[in-house]
Every structure is written in C-alpha cells, then in structure tokens.
Design an enzyme around this catalytic site. Structure first.
Site, PDB file in Angstrom:
ATOM      1  N   LYS A   1       0.800  -1.211   0.000  1.00  0.00           N
ATOM      2  CA  LYS A   1       0.000   0.000   0.000  1.00  0.00           C
ATOM      3  C   LYS A   1       0.844   1.276   0.000  1.00  0.00           C
ATOM      4  CE  LYS A   1      -3.652  -2.538  -0.028  1.00  0.00           C
ATOM      5  NZ  LYS A   1      -3.343  -3.783  -0.717  1.00  0.00           N
TER       6      LYS A   1
HETATM    7  C1  LIG Z   1      -9.163  -3.574  -2.178  1.00  0.00           C
HETATM    8  C2  LIG Z   1      -8.667  -4.151  -0.880  1.00  0.00           C
HETATM    9  N1  LIG Z   1      -9.500  -4.240   0.156  1.00  0.00           N
HETATM   10  C3  LIG Z   1      -9.095  -4.732   1.344  1.00  0.00           C
HETATM   11  C4  LIG Z   1      -7.803  -5.170   1.539  1.00  0.00           C
HETATM   12  C5  LIG Z   1      -7.422  -5.767   2.844  1.00  0.00           C
HETATM   13  O1  LIG Z   1      -6.353  -5.121   3.449  1.00  0.00           O
HETATM   14  P1  LIG Z   1      -5.329  -5.920   4.405  1.00  0.00           P
HETATM   15  O2  LIG Z   1      -4.442  -6.747   3.537  1.00  0.00           O
HETATM   16  O3  LIG Z   1      -4.610  -4.820   5.101  1.00  0.00           O
HETATM   17  O4  LIG Z   1      -6.143  -6.730   5.334  1.00  0.00           O
HETATM   18  C6  LIG Z   1      -6.894  -5.090   0.482  1.00  0.00           C
HETATM   19  C7  LIG Z   1      -5.511  -5.562   0.646  1.00  0.00           C
HETATM   20  O5  LIG Z   1      -4.829  -5.964  -0.245  1.00  0.00           O
HETATM   21  C8  LIG Z   1      -7.335  -4.570  -0.770  1.00  0.00           C
HETATM   22  O6  LIG Z   1      -6.501  -4.482  -1.817  1.00  0.00           O
END
Ligand SMILES: Cc1ncc(COP(=O)(O)O)c(C=O)c1O
Length: 411
Positions: A188
């Site tokens: 990210k």
């Molecule tokens: C579009 C989207 N939503 C939610 C998430 C979930 O985030 P995390 O990996 O921090 O749990 C991600 C992570 O890749 C994502 O790309």
C-alpha cells in the site's frame, strides 16, 4: 519492493520506532501522566482523520479488520446484501460474509471500479450497502454511486485499501461515504507491514467501530468498563510499534505522491501516441495515487502476447483480485459446513449463485488490460512489469521504450 511506502523506509521510521521501544511501553492505551506512554496510535488516528477531512478515525491491525469494523459498526448483518465489484481483493467480499451478509457481485467499467449502471441493476429490497472499492489507487465514480445510495437509502462504504492519499474532486477518499477504510500492508501507499484504519464523520458510527475493534469498549478507555459495553467486540487493536512506523510514513506521503504522479505522467506520456493503445479511465486525474498505469490493448489475443513478451500477465490472469480466481466466493466456501450466511433464515433472497464468467463486461475489460507498476510491484495485481518509486527518469524512459517496442510488435 512491493509498495512505494516500503521503498522509503529509513531513518525517520527507525527514530519513531526506537522512541517507543526505548520507552518500553507498547500498548495503545496509557495514562497521560506516564512519560513512557507516547500515544502513537492516538496521534496517528488524529492525523489520519485530519488528512481525510473527517472527525473520527479508529486504527486497527489490518485493512480487512477495518472493513469488518466498518460493516459491523454500520449495522450490516443477517438478511442484508452488499454490492461489491467483481474486481477487488477477496477481503471486500469475505468481510461481508463474516458480517453474516451476502456479497452481490457487480460489473466494473472502464475505470476498473464499480459500474453505476450495474449497481442499479443489482439493487433489491435486501440491499443494505454499496462497497465502492477504489482499485489501483483510483477513486470509483463516487458522485454517481453516492447519488444511487442516497436515492435508495443505502449505505455507501469506501474500500480505500489501495488508495490511501487519493482524493476525488478535492475530497479525500474515505470521507465521501458513510465510512471509509485504509490498509497499510506492504503493497500500500504507506506501510508498517500491516495495519488499517476506519474513518467516519458520524459519532455513533465511530463509537460502534471503536467498540467493535476493542471488546465493546468506548473510545480511548482508561480501564475496563464493566456493565457499560453495548455489544460483543473483538480485538483488532493496533500497537504503538505499528503506529510509530506509520507516523513516519505519513510524513512522507506528499513527497511520495508527487513523485509517483510525476513518474506516471512521464511513463504515460512516452507511450500515449501508440495507436490502438487506450488507458484506463481515471475519474480524477489530479487526485489519483498514480501507483499503477493500466493500459487496454485492442483485444485479448494482442494483450496476452504483449503481456507475455513483457514478462507479465493480463489482469484477467493476474491472480487473486479477479472474482473468477476466487474459489472461496465461487464455491461459497464458508468456514463451517452449515453454510451461513448463505443458508441464514433471515436471508430472503433464495439461493445465491456465483459462477465464472458471470460478469462478462468485467471479464472482457480485464482480458485486454495490463497493469504497469509505477510504485507497486504486486504479482497478484499483475504488475510484475514496471518501475519503482526510486527509479530514475532514465530507468523510467528505458522501461517505457521497452513497452513501446513490445506493443508495436502487435499493434
Ligand atoms: C481492495 C482491498 N480491500 C481490502 C484489503 C485488505 O487489506 P489488508 O491486507 O490490510 O487486510 C486489500 C488488501 O490488499 C485490498 O486491496
């Protein structure tokens, strides 16, 4: 290197982290009278809320947790349907399932985000929320989605996991819907390895998000509130260590975004004149994170050849962000055999079916799309080919020239 924030980890992060380690106090709650307590999580929440232009933020341990807190906190539950795009990360769907609601898949359009026309078609009397995912650093068509949500009395929740730092018509993503969430995993914009945040302007929602993330407690508790907790919560708390790293990363956000935007403009400018090549539609070019550049080739056959020669894949084949590659949802693989929420008696929509190819517009677009990494290198997004935030203009020009050479073989 996976994401731009990770590339910029340096002395600032070390300093913040050491401050916490040397104090010896790692928990998010503490007394202001205790000099060892540095209140990093609290400070991060204040700073992210300010940046997003909202009143409240709750830091959590991942983006997935943030989604869960947002859905539960806003009251999404048994019997409800939530409209989600077929091009997203599985967490946008699994968080709905774990809220005991039903994800309803909808098409994406040339923005590679939710297609408002298909969202309208997918609305039923059971629809509770629209989950607008801002994929690949770019805001969805928020004006249209908000208008639909308002017209039908639905919640609009923004999944900004891939778009921390982006804005839409001057407002930060996450501040336009009833709630927004961010992820700070390694791919990210900014990162501490993992981490997340949920934001809102609504005090009731904030108190519920907070309670959900910490066993039902109210914000910034100083003890255990026996008798006062309105519902069961979980433990999604962030530690002071994570917040320390994120505070240092947050201070690099402006530099990081401006560098990404310059690099993307340069790459795009070099290949823009290739006839037959189109670009993904960007809803707000001023506000995008510019972490990726998505191109459309004229058809699937050409796109596959170009991708192969570049050592990458078309987006349709890129892996786990495409619903066709998500066996969990296609086969409704719930964690226990009862099949809840799909078998829940509160759900009155009959049998829910998902199948490969159920979103033909999405499939056709993703089959001829290639993601070029500008600051994010994630094979799961199909961005194995591209540049990093540290690359020089010479490297960017060389990569763009390579793309041009390969594309012109087939165009
Ligand atoms: C579009 C989207 N939503 C939610 C998430 C979930 O985030 P995390 O990996 O921090 O749990 C991600 C992570 O890749 C994502 O790309």
């Amino acid at each position: 290197m996976p994401g731009p924030g990770m590339e910029l980890i340096g002395e600032e992060e070390k300093r913040e982290l050491l401050e916490v380690l040397e104090s010896g106090y790692l928990f998010r709650y503490g007394s202001p009278d205790n000099p060892a307590f540095k209140a990093k999580v609290y400070t991060l929440e204040q700073e992210v809320a300010k940046l997003a232009g909202v009143k409240y933020a709750v830091a959590v341990n991942s983006g997935t947790s943030a989604l869960q807190a947002a859905l539960g906190g806003l009251g999404v539950g048994p019997g409800d349907e939530v409209i989600v795009p077929g091009y997203t990360f599985i967490a946008s769907m699994s968080s709905v399932v774990y809220s005991r609601a039903i994800p309803i898949l909808a098409e994406v359009d040339r923005t590679l985000n939710l297609d408002p026309a298909d969202v309208r078609r997918k609305i039923t009397p059971r629809t509770k929320a629209i989950l607008a995912v801002h994929m690949l650093g770019n805001p969805a068509r928020l004006d249209e989605l908000k208008a639909i949500a308002d017209e039908h009395g639905l919640l609009l929740i923004e999944d900004c996991a891939q778009a921390f730092g982006a804005s839409y018509k001057g407002r930060s993503v996450g501040s336009i819907g009833h709630a927004g969430m961010y992820s700070f995993n390694i791919f990210k914009t900014i990162t501490a390895g993992d981490g997340g945040m949920v934001v809102t302007d609504d005090e009731t929602a904030y108190r519920r998000f907070f309670g959900f993330h910490d066993q039902g407690h109210s914000p910034n508790r100083t003890g255990v509130e026996v008798g006062q907790r309105p519902f069961f919560g979980v433990d999604f708390r962030m530690t002071e260590l994570t917040a320390a790293v994120l505070l240092a990363q947050l201070r690099k956000l402006d530099t990081l975004l401006s560098r990404l935007r310059i690099n993307k403009k340069r790459f795009k400018g070099t290949i823009a004149d290739i006839s037959g090549l189109e670009f993904r539609e960007i809803t707000d070019p001023e506000g995008e994170c510019a972490t990726l550049l998505t191109v459309f080739l004229p058809n699937e056959a050409v796109a596959r050849k170009v991708a192969r020669d570049l050592g990458t894949k078309v987006v349709a084949d890129s892996g786990w962000h495409v619903y066709n590659n998500m066996e969990q949802i296609l086969e409704k693989r719930t964690i226990t055999p009862e099949g809840c929420p799909y078998t829940c008696p509160y759900y009155k929509g009959g049998e829910v079916k998902y199948w490969k190819g159920m979103l033909p517009q999405t499939d056709a677009l993703l089959a001829r799309a290639i993601n070029i990494g500008i600051g994010v290198s994630d094979p799961g997004l199909g961005s194995a080919f591209g540049v990093t935030i540290r690359d020089s203009f010479d490297t960017i020009d060389a990569k763009a020239a390579e793309f041009r050479r390969v594309a012109l073989r087939y165009l």
